[in-house]
Design an enzyme around this catalytic site. Sequence first.
Site, PDB file in Angstrom:
ATOM      1  N   ARG A   1      46.412  68.160  48.368  1.00 10.65           N
ATOM      2  CA  ARG A   1      46.752  69.556  48.645  1.00 10.65           C
ATOM      3  C   ARG A   1      46.879  70.291  47.314  1.00 10.65           C
ATOM      4  O   ARG A   1      47.551  69.826  46.388  1.00 10.65           O
ATOM      5  CB  ARG A   1      48.056  69.627  49.427  1.00 10.65           C
ATOM      6  CG  ARG A   1      48.419  71.032  49.967  1.00 10.65           C
ATOM      7  CD  ARG A   1      47.604  71.377  51.175  1.00 10.65           C
ATOM      8  NE  ARG A   1      47.999  72.634  51.796  1.00 10.65           N
ATOM      9  CZ  ARG A   1      48.764  72.722  52.881  1.00 10.65           C
ATOM     10  NH1 ARG A   1      49.245  71.632  53.448  1.00 10.65           N
ATOM     11  NH2 ARG A   1      49.049  73.900  53.404  1.00 10.65           N
TER      12      ARG A   1
ATOM     13  N   ARG B   1      51.298  69.361  47.126  1.00 11.56           N
ATOM     14  CA  ARG B   1      52.116  69.583  48.319  1.00 11.56           C
ATOM     15  C   ARG B   1      53.601  69.466  47.999  1.00 11.56           C
ATOM     16  O   ARG B   1      54.423  70.189  48.554  1.00 11.56           O
ATOM     17  CB  ARG B   1      51.722  68.568  49.393  1.00 11.56           C
ATOM     18  CG  ARG B   1      52.645  68.547  50.595  1.00 11.56           C
ATOM     19  CD  ARG B   1      52.145  67.623  51.661  1.00 11.56           C
ATOM     20  NE  ARG B   1      53.177  67.349  52.653  1.00 11.56           N
ATOM     21  CZ  ARG B   1      52.936  66.859  53.859  1.00 11.56           C
ATOM     22  NH1 ARG B   1      51.709  66.597  54.220  1.00 11.56           N
ATOM     23  NH2 ARG B   1      53.913  66.631  54.693  1.00 11.56           N
TER      24      ARG B   1
ATOM     25  N   LYS C   1      39.212  68.863  58.311  1.00 14.12           N
ATOM     26  CA  LYS C   1      40.388  68.305  57.623  1.00 14.12           C
ATOM     27  C   LYS C   1      39.914  67.327  56.559  1.00 14.12           C
ATOM     28  O   LYS C   1      39.315  66.302  56.875  1.00 14.12           O
ATOM     29  CB  LYS C   1      41.326  67.599  58.597  1.00 14.12           C
ATOM     30  CG  LYS C   1      42.625  67.170  57.922  1.00 14.12           C
ATOM     31  CD  LYS C   1      43.582  66.492  58.884  1.00 14.12           C
ATOM     32  CE  LYS C   1      44.933  66.275  58.231  1.00 14.12           C
ATOM     33  NZ  LYS C   1      44.879  65.635  56.913  1.00 14.12           N
TER      34      LYS C   1
ATOM     35  N   PHE D   1      41.212  76.991  52.066  1.00 10.31           N
ATOM     36  CA  PHE D   1      41.261  77.415  53.462  1.00 10.31           C
ATOM     37  C   PHE D   1      42.219  78.572  53.695  1.00 10.31           C
ATOM     38  O   PHE D   1      42.305  79.091  54.814  1.00 10.31           O
ATOM     39  CB  PHE D   1      41.617  76.250  54.395  1.00 10.31           C
ATOM     40  CG  PHE D   1      42.835  75.457  53.994  1.00 10.31           C
ATOM     41  CD1 PHE D   1      44.111  75.944  54.166  1.00 10.31           C
ATOM     42  CD2 PHE D   1      42.682  74.194  53.442  1.00 10.31           C
ATOM     43  CE1 PHE D   1      45.229  75.208  53.811  1.00 10.31           C
ATOM     44  CE2 PHE D   1      43.781  73.434  53.076  1.00 10.31           C
ATOM     45  CZ  PHE D   1      45.062  73.949  53.261  1.00 10.31           C
TER      46      PHE D   1
ATOM     47  N   GLU E   1      42.437  72.083  49.319  1.00 11.93           N
ATOM     48  CA  GLU E   1      42.449  70.662  48.983  1.00 11.93           C
ATOM     49  C   GLU E   1      41.451  70.412  47.866  1.00 11.93           C
ATOM     50  O   GLU E   1      40.407  71.070  47.790  1.00 11.93           O
ATOM     51  CB  GLU E   1      42.046  69.813  50.202  1.00 11.93           C
ATOM     52  CG  GLU E   1      42.961  69.908  51.396  1.00 11.93           C
ATOM     53  CD  GLU E   1      43.871  68.690  51.529  1.00 11.93           C
ATOM     54  OE1 GLU E   1      43.568  67.652  50.927  1.00 11.93           O
ATOM     55  OE2 GLU E   1      44.871  68.805  52.259  1.00 11.93           O
TER      56      GLU E   1
ATOM     57  N   ASP F   1      39.122  74.036  61.479  1.00  7.08           N
ATOM     58  CA  ASP F   1      38.797  73.719  60.093  1.00  7.08           C
ATOM     59  C   ASP F   1      38.535  72.233  59.939  1.00  7.08           C
ATOM     60  O   ASP F   1      39.194  71.413  60.591  1.00  7.08           O
ATOM     61  CB  ASP F   1      39.960  74.068  59.155  1.00  7.08           C
ATOM     62  CG  ASP F   1      40.069  75.543  58.860  1.00  7.08           C
ATOM     63  OD1 ASP F   1      39.262  76.321  59.410  1.00  7.08           O
ATOM     64  OD2 ASP F   1      40.972  75.933  58.096  1.00  7.08           O
TER      65      ASP F   1
ATOM     66  N   ARG G   1      56.391  73.276  59.860  1.00 11.34           N
ATOM     67  CA  ARG G   1      55.364  72.611  60.662  1.00 11.34           C
ATOM     68  C   ARG G   1      55.522  73.105  62.098  1.00 11.34           C
ATOM     69  O   ARG G   1      56.535  72.855  62.747  1.00 11.34           O
ATOM     70  CB  ARG G   1      55.570  71.091  60.603  1.00 11.34           C
ATOM     71  CG  ARG G   1      54.445  70.291  61.245  1.00 11.34           C
ATOM     72  CD  ARG G   1      54.805  68.810  61.344  1.00 11.34           C
ATOM     73  NE  ARG G   1      55.180  68.237  60.074  1.00 11.34           N
ATOM     74  CZ  ARG G   1      54.337  67.734  59.179  1.00 11.34           C
ATOM     75  NH1 ARG G   1      53.045  67.755  59.431  1.00 11.34           N
ATOM     76  NH2 ARG G   1      54.775  67.219  58.039  1.00 11.34           N
TER      77      ARG G   1
ATOM     78  N   LYS H   1      46.716  69.409  63.650  1.00 11.13           N
ATOM     79  CA  LYS H   1      45.688  68.496  63.143  1.00 11.13           C
ATOM     80  C   LYS H   1      45.334  67.453  64.188  1.00 11.13           C
ATOM     81  O   LYS H   1      46.190  67.009  64.957  1.00 11.13           O
ATOM     82  CB  LYS H   1      46.145  67.817  61.851  1.00 11.13           C
ATOM     83  CG  LYS H   1      47.412  67.006  61.979  1.00 11.13           C
ATOM     84  CD  LYS H   1      47.874  66.507  60.619  1.00 11.13           C
ATOM     85  CE  LYS H   1      49.218  65.775  60.737  1.00 11.13           C
ATOM     86  NZ  LYS H   1      49.736  65.372  59.402  1.00 11.13           N
TER      87      LYS H   1
END
Length: 453
Positions: free
Chosen positions: A128, A143, A123, A241, A172, A121, A313, A319
């Site tokens: 967010r 976020r 970034k 996304f 986003e 994807d 995470r 990323k």
Amino acid sequence: MAPARRPAAGRCCTPSSPPPPPRSSGCCAACSAASCARALRPGCWPTRSPGPPTCRRMPCAGPCCSPATCGRSRWPRCGAARLRWPTSGSRWAGPLAPMLAASAPSVDEALALTGVPAVVDVKLDGIRAQVHRSGSDIAVFTRSLDEITARVPEVVAAVRALPARELVLDGEAIGLDATGRPLPFQQTSSRAARRATPSAGGTTPNIGDAMPGAGGPAPVAPAVLAAAETTGEAVLTPYFFDLLHLDGDDLIDRPGHERWAALASVVDPTLLVGRMVVDGPEAAGAAFAAALDAGQEGVVVKDPDAPYDAGRRGAAWVKVKPRHTLDLVVLAVEWGSGRRSGWLSNLHLGARDPATGGFVMLGKTFKGLTDEVLRWQTERFLALAVERGDWVVRVRPEQVVEIAFDGVQTSSRYPGGMTLRFARVVRYRGDKTAAEADTIDAVRAIHAGRHPA
């Protein structure tokens, strides 16, 4: 509407219960079921015991929330996923802590974590946005789970135009300039950018154009443009996304490829983040290069079989961002405090200005310094000192240091009008003189999204 996996039902424990270890279930000894519901006590956590769902929150974040405020709380996991509160006559579920991405220095290393095939994807360097829709009611969360619905009418309008009654979207929101390139994060986050609303017949490139093989420019969604007219500011466009809930069906535990197929079935392509399926490092590298050429922040490499792991995470999303480095000159150093007391710590960094023969300050950093380096640089800069103050020691501009950073942003705080994002020390360059340091022109090129010459 049920936008997230159901947490274990719980109620606050009694005062006789022991305090829980960090990040575990339970309640502190000072918290009771009654006090938690009244939002009076700090330190309240849910238990696994049977009972009605209660408000949840992170420790040390202030008082317990109540059912009326829990969903609007900024604290991740405070809004229990199934807890509902009244809004505009409807019933809403609270925001969900977003899934986060790990980091890797290259797409090759990212693929080693996710495996292949993988999805890459674009970034975006935006805000967010988790968007909940129930009928005509829409709420937008950041976020950190702050509600920003009233501040992003373009996002609300775009989601209201979608052909679904109940949605929870993850994406986003980003500002674009007149050419379709992303505005700096500062401008997106503050909504202080210049007015850049295209005319009704104008177009801006779709974010998908950052990927090889994408189609031509796609028009900005009419609902987005119409809503932007009400703000008097730049167009803030959402790009999604992930899809976590669709018309009564929870998707959070489904594999990514199923969620993304559902996303593509209800969201207009102009509102989707650029995405590419890759089978190896060569294709992933091409996607990464294309994203950077389009002015984007980097890419996120994703395992298409992974569920949406809310609030965590892990290696399912990785990323990759470019690693910029510059050789800069130390202009001054600040004395440290706390455990760094007695050492020169915070470096004032400057780039060479060929026009004047001097140096332009770009910011400061104390990141990346070990105790050994702190000892060395204290001796070194005291030897170069031309002015010693109680707080700052100014030095002859002779010592070159290699600095890594994530990008360059506008700043009125420093003479060059720019500063480095997340600057940290890589190493001192004893092999370079100040006359060989990088120039302010190189910094300006990075700020403008160009590769320095």
